[in-house]
Write an enzyme that holds these catalytic residues in place. Structure first.
Site, mmCIF file in Angstrom:
data_model
loop_
_atom_site.group_PDB
_atom_site.id
_atom_site.type_symbol
_atom_site.label_atom_id
_atom_site.label_comp_id
_atom_site.label_asym_id
_atom_site.label_seq_id
_atom_site.Cartn_x
_atom_site.Cartn_y
_atom_site.Cartn_z
ATOM 1 N N SER A 186 13.937 23.944 33.313
ATOM 2 C CA SER A 186 15.311 23.449 33.160
ATOM 3 C C SER A 186 16.177 23.631 34.393
ATOM 4 O O SER A 186 17.238 23.038 34.490
ATOM 5 C CB SER A 186 15.966 24.125 31.967
ATOM 6 O OG SER A 186 16.094 25.505 32.225
ATOM 7 N N HIS A 214 13.005 21.825 26.690
ATOM 8 C CA HIS A 214 13.688 20.751 27.424
ATOM 9 C C HIS A 214 12.878 19.459 27.491
ATOM 10 O O HIS A 214 13.324 18.484 28.098
ATOM 11 C CB HIS A 214 14.033 21.216 28.845
ATOM 12 C CG HIS A 214 15.054 22.307 28.844
ATOM 13 N ND1 HIS A 214 16.410 22.056 28.853
ATOM 14 C CD2 HIS A 214 14.914 23.656 28.781
ATOM 15 C CE1 HIS A 214 17.064 23.201 28.820
ATOM 16 N NE2 HIS A 214 16.182 24.193 28.771
ATOM 17 N N LYS A 244 18.785 21.735 21.495
ATOM 18 C CA LYS A 244 19.081 20.933 22.691
ATOM 19 C C LYS A 244 19.093 19.455 22.306
ATOM 20 O O LYS A 244 20.075 18.981 21.745
ATOM 21 C CB LYS A 244 18.093 21.296 23.803
ATOM 22 C CG LYS A 244 18.184 22.795 24.144
ATOM 23 C CD LYS A 244 17.353 23.182 25.314
ATOM 24 C CE LYS A 244 17.198 24.675 25.456
ATOM 25 N NZ LYS A 244 18.441 25.419 25.707
HETATM 26 N N1 PMP Z 1 13.064 28.098 26.025
HETATM 27 C C1 PMP Z 1 13.668 27.474 27.038
HETATM 28 C C2 PMP Z 1 12.809 26.894 28.120
HETATM 29 C C3 PMP Z 1 15.057 27.357 27.080
HETATM 30 O O1 PMP Z 1 15.659 26.734 28.096
HETATM 31 C C4 PMP Z 1 15.822 27.906 26.038
HETATM 32 C C5 PMP Z 1 17.339 27.787 25.995
HETATM 33 N N2 PMP Z 1 18.007 28.062 27.137
HETATM 34 C C6 PMP Z 1 15.164 28.553 25.008
HETATM 35 C C7 PMP Z 1 13.788 28.628 25.019
HETATM 36 C C8 PMP Z 1 15.924 29.162 23.882
HETATM 37 O O2 PMP Z 1 16.345 28.189 22.999
HETATM 38 P P1 PMP Z 1 17.583 28.407 22.029
HETATM 39 O O3 PMP Z 1 18.824 28.172 22.796
HETATM 40 O O4 PMP Z 1 17.347 27.443 20.939
HETATM 41 O O5 PMP Z 1 17.484 29.837 21.537
#
Ligand code: PMP
Length: 396
Positions: A186, A214, A244
């Site tokens: 990301s 993502h 997301k």
């Molecule tokens: N995995 C990745 C690659 C993420 O970017 C994120 C969120 N920043 C998460 C897991 C966690 O997801 P959530 O916000 O739904 O807890």
């Protein structure tokens, strides 16, 4: 009485972070997190959300969420294994399995929680995990929680992965070995080399785990990175988030029936923490249905991503090598990135800086997340602000 040791620990460390430009201020959003947001009473073009398809504010999801508040209330009432598994949770899991093309799905309260839960339910101190060096914090924490030996491989470097997998196997020290990666990274918007990873995994009998937070809703016409590469039968864990592109909240693992069964009896956040609310589950199910019915939102997301990227590149910004709509503007020094973001916000674009430790030192950036909900006019306004602010700061 407050502990003096705690006070001095906090005072020193917070001051130190501020001094080094590493302290993130939080800007509360007044109202919905759509393509335009209000912060401190000021309307700003929003280029910092993960609401890729605009579903967080979609009327169809809002309608379903309101309806189930009347039929199901506002909370699940107990953990899943007591009597907090509602029909809506099962519908969500069934729909997600269809969407991902797997036998079954288990859902969790968040993506973060899901990684903590799923990795540690399968791996233990007799195992090893090969983890891409740029993997998300929740993967790192899930790996740590498992007590398995963590072996980091260089970012998307298949030679390094293969070498480390070979050494791990030949050492004879481990019962099981997993390879784990983000599907889409990301911070840079690059895509994992899943075909390369699968090749190494097949050679050394590695368990494969892809965090597609993502990639879902974005790649593979929405179905995710694994589908994008046509590797549905080759990846053991397809992890995803509902927060997301799906626009709501929650995390999940899609995989074979026996894997999901195991996670249901062994993963601690499933056993000991209450599931998402009825409204969350129903809205997320609706979102998945919409993505399965039409790829229009996905196409719009890519169109907007390509448009913003081309515009920023033309202005002379370093946008890195993103392969997805995620568009970083790499500035370098942390303080400069934070200053640029601050000026953009003052001028009307909410594009947040991302600095160490989220990204490596010296690669501070302002990251742009265009969505399907942005109009061309909004993107043009944002580009004009980028041009003016970038010139003022001598960045372009
Ligand atoms: N995995 C990745 C690659 C993420 O970017 C994120 C969120 N920043 C998460 C897991 C966690 O997801 P959530 O916000 O739904 O807890």
């Amino acid at each position: 009485m407050t502990s003096k040791a705690l006070q001095s620990f906090l005072d020193e460390n917070i001051a130190d972070l501020k001094e080094r430009g590493l302290y993130n201020e939080i800007d509360p959003v007044e109202g919905a997190n759509g393509p335009v947001i209000t912060i401190n009473g000021k309307k700003l073009i929003n280029l910092s959300s993960n609401n890729y398809l605009g579903l967080a504010t979609d009327d169809r999801l809002k309608k379903v969420a309101k309806e189930v508040v009347d039929t199901h209330g506002v909370g699940a009432g107990a953990v899943r294994t007591i009597n907090g598994t509602l029909d809506l949770h099962l519908e969500l899991e069934k729909k997600l399995a269809e969407f991902k093309g797997t036998e079954a799905v288990i859902s969790y309260q968040s993506g973060f929680n899901c990684n903590m839960a799923a990795i540690s339910a399968v791996m233990d101190k007799h195992d090893a995990i090969l983890s891409d060096e740029l993997n998300h914090a929740s993967i790192i924490d899930g790996c740590r929680l498992s007590k398995a030996r963590i072996i980091r491989f260089n970012h998307s470097d298949m030679d390094d992965l293969r070498q480390k997998a070979k050494e791990a196997v030949e050492s004879g020290n481990y019962n099981k070995i997993m390879v784990i990666t983000d599907g889409v990274f990301s911070m840079d918007g690059d895509v994992a080399d899943l075909p390369g990873i699968v090749k190494v995994a097949e050679e050394f009998d590695l368990i494969t785990y892809v965090d597609d937070a993502h990639g879902s809703g974005v790649l593979g016409k929405g179905a995710g990175t694994v589908k994008h590469f046509g590797l549905q039968d080759k990846i053991d864990f397809q992890m995803g988030t509902l927060s997301k592109a799906i626009g709501v909240i929650g995390g999940y693992v899609a995989g074979k029936e026996n894997l999901i069964d195991w996670l249901k009896v062994r993963s601690r956040p499933f056993l000991f923490s209450t599931a998402v609310t009825p409204a969350d589950a129903a809205a997320a199910t609706k979102a998945i249905e919409l993505l399965m019915e039409s790829t229009a939102l996905n196409e719009k997301l890519w169109e907007n991503g390509d448009y913003l990227k081309a515009g920023l590149k033309k202005l002379g910004f370093d946008i890195g090598d993103s392969e997805t709509p995620i568009t970083p503007c790499i500035i370098g020094e942390e303080k400069a990135a934070q200053e640029f973001s601050k000026k953009l916000i003052e001028a009307g674009v909410y594009a947040k800086s991302i600095v160490f430790p989220t990204v490596p030192r010296g690669t501070g950036r302002v990251r742009n997340m265009p969505t399907a909900a942005h109009t061309k006019a909004m993107l043009d306004d944002a580009l004009a602000i980028y041009e003016k602010t970038g010139k003022e700061m001598g960045l372009i």
